[in-house]
Design an enzyme around this catalytic site. Structure first.
Site, PDB file in Angstrom:
ATOM      1  CB  SER A 124      -0.853  -0.026   1.265  1.00 38.54           C
ATOM      2  OG  SER A 124      -1.371   1.241   1.541  1.00 38.54           O
ATOM      3  CE1 TYR A 148      -3.972  -2.421   5.167  1.00 36.67           C
ATOM      4  CE2 TYR A 148      -3.418  -0.201   4.450  1.00 36.67           C
ATOM      5  CZ  TYR A 148      -3.757  -1.492   4.154  1.00 36.67           C
ATOM      6  OH  TYR A 148      -3.870  -1.896   2.848  1.00 36.67           O
ATOM      7  CE  LYS A 152      -1.618  -4.673   3.309  1.00 34.95           C
ATOM      8  NZ  LYS A 152      -1.865  -5.971   2.669  1.00 34.95           N
TER       9      LYS A 152
END
Ligand code: NAD
Ligand code: UFG
Length: 339
Positions: A124, A148, A152
């Site tokens: 991402s 988050y 990643k």
């Protein structure tokens, strides 16, 4: 190639299955349906008129992974399975580390046991964090501002270490910008379970009358109209980037990150105006303060993907809004009770 697609019943995974099959790849899905429904694969089979092998299970389940690897014997894995809600990741950090990092670790172990050496990973743009410069290129410092994004980045580092330790392995790290839009058939699209976190599905639900108004999170950013700007990318372009990444993986070793965006960015107001054009409906808005953790602007320099993988986005902003509207209008309740 024989391609195992984890999370293949999800939003990006389902569109990717169609693009893979259109290029002659054989596909197998592993999904635990925590954020999807089996109806998606029924529709993929109808649209493709092809075969989709599928297993229900969790990427953290080593026995299930061994069963899938043995039955399907993939040449490569595309790893979509993961959790993606930025706000929720702050409230449930261990869950996010478990699914996104431990899940990827579990998958790599299973690939090693099965001798599978190529993986395409759903990363991402959030790995970059606050921009030091824009557009971001792949050399931009990585400093994620959410749990988050941290998960990643941790998974990217693990994949990179895996390829360094084992010659002959490949990890293509696709750093997606903001995926939006739906399949031209109107049979596949984004179907958020609760109140949508993201801008486009929220606007679509306002347009179809499910919600009263869009809340605009902040009009005091340092952007031309004061609202946040993002690099929105059509999900079909994004799906095709995975096909390009597989081709790249055939004759490249090691880990390599690629930005997957268009190189353009649009504000919240631009998106509302584009959606009003596409739908012919007015989208009422109300203003609220900034959303915690948001940044003013994100934009990709996607030239590496073009130069090295031969991939470039081709869909326009109007393609994105028109396809979202067509999907939402044809499936007002998503995959439930629509036929
Ligand atoms: P999605 O939720 O629609 O798809 C994820 C799929 O994985 C779902 O079908 C879900 O049921 C499945 N899944 C979740 N946890 C699992 C587990 N433990 N075991 C097996 N299956 C599991 O999300 P999406 O938008 O299609 O995103 C796919 C990937 O791309 C995710 O890894 C996400 O983090 C990443 N990504 C998404 C965006 C975005 O804005 N949509 C942006 C950047 C990166
Ligand atoms: N926004 C609103 N109102 C809403 C929702 C969003 O004004 O109801 C604004 C946001 O403040 C932001 C823009 O619309 O300025 C885009 O917000 P999204 O939530 O749609 O997207 P984000 O850029 O915050 O994050 C998304 C995904 C991440 C992914 C990232 C990649 O949620 O998973 O894109 O760039 F990693």
């Amino acid at each position: 190639m024989r391609v195992l697609v984890t999370g293949g019943a999800g939003y990006i995974g389902s569109h990717t299955l169609l693009e893979l099959m259109a290029q002659g790849h054989e596909v197998c899905v592993l999904d635990n349906y925590s954020n999807a429904t089996p109806e998606v694969l029924t529709r993929v089979r109808t649209l493709s008129n092809g075969q989709v092998t599928d297993f229900t299970g969790d990427v953290r389940d080593a026995n299930k992974l061994d069963e899938v690897m043995q039955a399907f014997q993939p040449d490569a894995v595309i790893h979509f399975a993961g959790l993606k809600a930025v706000g929720e990741s702050t409230e449930k950090p261990l869950l996010y580390y478990d699914v996104n990092v431990a899940g990827t670790l579990s998958l790599l172990h299973a690939m090693d046991r099965a001798g599978c050496k190529k993986i395409i990973f759903s990363s991402s743009a959030t790995v970059y964090g606050d921009p030091v410069y824009l557009p971001y290129d792949e050399a931009h410092p990585t400093n994620p501002t959410s749990v988050y994004g941290q998960t990643k980045l941790a998974a990217e580092k693990m994949l990179t270490a895996w390829t360094s330790a084992q010659p002959g392995t490949t990890a293509v790290l696709l750093r997606y910008f903001n995926p939006v839009g739906a399949h031209a058939s109107t049979r596949l699209g984004e179907d958020p379970k609760d109140v949508p976190n993201n801008l486009m599905p929220f606007i679509a639900q306002v347009a179809v009358g499910k919600r009263e108004a869009l809340t605009v999170f902040g009009e005091d950013y340092d952007t031309p109209d004061g609202t946040g700007k993002r690099d929105y990318i059509h999900v079909v372009d994004l799906a095709r980037a995975h096909v390009a990444a597989l081709n790249y993986a055939v004759d490249h070793e090691g880990a390599r990150p690629f930005n997957i965006g268009t190189g353009d960015s649009y504000s919240v107001r631009d998106m509302v105006a584009a959606f009003e054009r596409a739908s012919g409906r007015t989208i009422p808005t109300k203003l609220a303060g900034r959303r915690a953790g948001d940044i003013a602007e994100m934009q990709a320099n996607a030239s590496r993907a073009q130069t090295e993988m031969g991939w470039k986005a081709t869909h326009t902003l109007d393609d994105m809004t028109a396809s979202t509207w067509a999907w939402q209008a044809a499936n007002p309740n998503g995959y439930i009770n629509t036929d």
